[in-house]
Design an enzyme around this catalytic site. Structure first.
Site, short mmCIF file in Angstrom:
data_model
loop_
_atom_site.label_atom_id
_atom_site.label_comp_id
_atom_site.label_asym_id
_atom_site.label_seq_id
_atom_site.Cartn_x
_atom_site.Cartn_y
_atom_site.Cartn_z
N PRO A 192 36.40 -8.51 -53.84
CA PRO A 192 36.04 -9.93 -53.97
C PRO A 192 35.38 -10.22 -55.32
CG PRO A 192 35.38 -9.06 -51.84
CD PRO A 192 35.80 -7.88 -52.66
N GLU A 193 35.88 -11.24 -55.99
CA GLU A 193 35.32 -11.69 -57.26
C GLU A 193 34.83 -13.12 -57.09
OE1 GLU A 193 37.93 -10.69 -60.51
OE2 GLU A 193 38.54 -8.81 -59.58
N LYS A 204 29.12 -13.86 -58.12
CA LYS A 204 29.55 -12.91 -57.10
C LYS A 204 28.52 -12.75 -56.00
CE LYS A 204 32.17 -9.48 -58.27
NZ LYS A 204 32.72 -8.25 -58.86
#
Length: 421
Positions: free
Chosen positions: A33-34, A85
Site C-alpha cells: 500500500p502506498e 502513508k
C-alpha cells in the site's frame, strides 16, 4: 441507532479486494500500500461506515503485537482520513453514549498487506487483527483491519508520525517547498530512486509509484537525486504567458515533483472495488493496464542498496550498484503474478554450513525475531533482508565465530538526522 445496512461493499484498501457481498471472503494479493491506497482506504471506511452505529469494546487478535485499544462505548461512529502513508481512524461517541468519554483516534500504517474490510460479525475474514462491531439492533457487522503479514501497525493518540514530510497528494505546495529547500540533505546524495522512498520528503511515494514517475520522465533511476532536483529550483514559467498558458504548459511538461502529485491521483481516479486475482479481477485489470513500467514486459530491474527492486528502461544511471545485473522482464510474463505483488520479497540467503552452526552452537535468528523499527528515510514497510555472512575463515579475536548479523533492508528508526513506512 441500529447497525443495519444493505449489501457489503468494498473500495480499494491496500489493493486488496474487500469481502464479496454475503460471503466475507477477501483476496490476499496486493502490492505494498502506498499513498493512493491509504487514501482509497479512508474513502472506503467513510463510505462503508456512513450511517452505521458501532458499540461495545474494540477487539484485538491474540497474535497481534500491536497495542490494545482501550475503548468501549454503547454507541459511536467511525470516520477516517489519510495523509501520505498513514490513515487516522476516529471513534466518536454519540451524545448520551455510556460511559461518557472523549473521541479516540488511532494512526494506522498498513505495512505490506494491511487493509480495511467490512464483514458479517459471524464471518470475519482471516487475519482480522482489529475489529469494531456494530451495535444492535439489526445484523451485526465488523469493520476489520486485516493484515496477512502482520507488518502493519497502529498507534494510539491520533498524531501523524513525527518526521514525515507533507503529503504528496493533499499538501502539494508544502511538499514541493520541503523538497527544494532541503536539497543539502544527505538524502539527495543518493540515487533519485532511493530518495523517492524517503518519507521525510516524499510522504506517500512507494515502489511502484517511483518506477512509474521516473519512467515517464525518462530519468535514470540511479542518477544523483540532487542533480535531478536542483534543476527544478530555477524552473519558472515565463511572465509573458497567460494563466491558461501556464497551466497548459504545466500539464504538458510536468516535472518530477508535479508527477509525485499527479500520478498518485491517477491511481485514485481508477476507483473500483479492489484489485485481486480471485475477485475484483476487472479492477485489477484496470490497474494493470494503467501501469507502464512497474513489472511490465521489456522493462529492466535492479535492486537498490536497500534490496528494493526498481523497474526502469534504458541506462540505469551513474550510481547504479556495482556488479548489479539488470534483469529484463520477458514478454511472456506480461501478466503480473501474485509474487510480483509482494513488494520485492528478499532473495534467500545462503544458510551457513552445518559445521559452522555446530562451532557456534547458537540458533540463527529469523527476520521476524529482529528488533522492530521503521525508517522514514526509506519506504519502511519492506521486509527484512539478511546481510551477507562474514568471509570464510575470518574469526573474532576470541577464536570463536561471531553470530552472523541480520539487518533490515531499511535504516534504523533514526536515520542520519531524523526519521520513519
Amino acid at each position: 441507532m441500529g447497525g443495519q445496512r444493505g449489501p457489503l461493499s468494498s473500495v480499494p484498501a491496500g489493493r486488496t479486494a474487500g469481502p464479496k457481498a454475503g460471503d466475507g471472503r477477501a483476496v490476499s494479493w496486493s502490492p505494498m500500500p502506498e499513498g493512493p491506497e491509504l487514501h482509497l482506504a479512508s474513502h472506503f471506511v467513510n463510505e462503508a461506515c456512513r450511517g452505521l452505529v458501532f458499540g461495545g469494546a474494540v477487539e484485538k487478535s491474540s497474535v497481534s503485537r500491536n497495542p490494545e485499544v482501550p475503548f468501549e462505548s454503547s454507541a459511536y461512529h467511525i470516520s477516517a482520513s489519510a495523509r501520505g502513508k498513514e490513515l487516522r481512524l476516529t471513534l466518536s461517541p454519540l451524545p448520551g453514549a455510556q460511559p461518557p468519554q472523549e473521541p479516540l483516534a488511532l494512526i494506522f500504517r498498513f505495512g505490506m498487506s494491511g487493509s480495511f474490510q467490512l464483514a458479517p460479525g459471524d464471518a470475519l475474514p482471516p487475519h482480522a487483527h482489529l475489529r469494531f462491531y456494530t451495535a444492535p439492533p439489526g445484523p451485526r457487522f465488523a469493520l476489520c483491519f486485516v493484515d496477512i503479514r502482520r507488518f502493519g501497525r497502529w498507534d494510539l493518540g491520533g498524531k501523524w508520525q513525527l518526521g514525515r514530510g507533507p503529503c504528496v497528494l493533499l499538501e502539494y505546495e508544502q511538499f514541493r517547498e520541503n523538497v527544494l529547500q532541503n536539497l543539502a540533505d544527505k538524502a539527495f546524495d543518493r540515487p533519485i530512486c532511493e530518495a523517492l522512498l524517503d518519507q521525510r520528503f516524499f510522504n506517500g511515494i512507494g515502489n511502484y509509484l517511483r518506477a512509474e514517475i521516473l519512467y515517464r520522465l525518462k530519468i535514470p533511476p540511479f542518477e544523483k537525486a540532487r542533480t535531478v532536483l536542483e534543476a527544478l529550483q530555477q524552473r519558472r514559467p515565463s511572465p509573458e504567458l497567460t494563466l491558461s498558458q501556464k497551466i497548459r504548459a504545466k500539464l504538458q511538461n510536468p516535472d518530477l515533483l508535479e508527477l509525485c502529485h499527479s500520478v498518485p491521483k491517477e491511481v485514485i481516479q481508477l476507483g473500483g472495488k479492489g484489485y485481486g486475482l480471485e475477485s475484483g479481477e476487472e479492477d485489477f485489470a484496470a490497474f494493470r493496464a494503467w501501469l507502464q513500467c512497474y513489472g511490465m514486459p521489456g522493462m529492466s530491474s535492479l535492486r537498490d542498496r536497500h534490496g528494493r527492486t526498481i523497474w526502469f528502461q534504458g541506462d540505469p544511471g551513474p550510481l547504479a550498484p556495482k556488479g548489479g545485473k539488470s534483469r529484463k522482464k520477458k514478454s511472456k510474463e506480461a501478466q503480473l503474478h501474485p509474487e510480483d505483488g509482494m513488494e520485492d520479497p528478499p532473495p534467500q540467503s545462503k544458510a551457513p554450513s552445518r559445521t559452522r552452526k555446530a562451532q557456534r552452537n547458537l540458533p540463527e535468528k529469523t527476520a521476524s525475531q529482529q528488533p522492530e523499527g521503521t525508517s522514514l528515510q526509506q519506504d519502511p514497510e519492506a521486509s527484512t533482508v539478511p546481510e551477507k555472512g562474514r568471509r570464510k575463515g575470518r574469526q573474532a579475536t576470541s577464536g570463536r565465530h561471531r553470530p552472523r548479523k541480520i539487518k533490515a533492508d531499511t535504516p534504523s528508526l533514526v536515520p542520519e538526522g531524523t526519521s520513519a513506512s
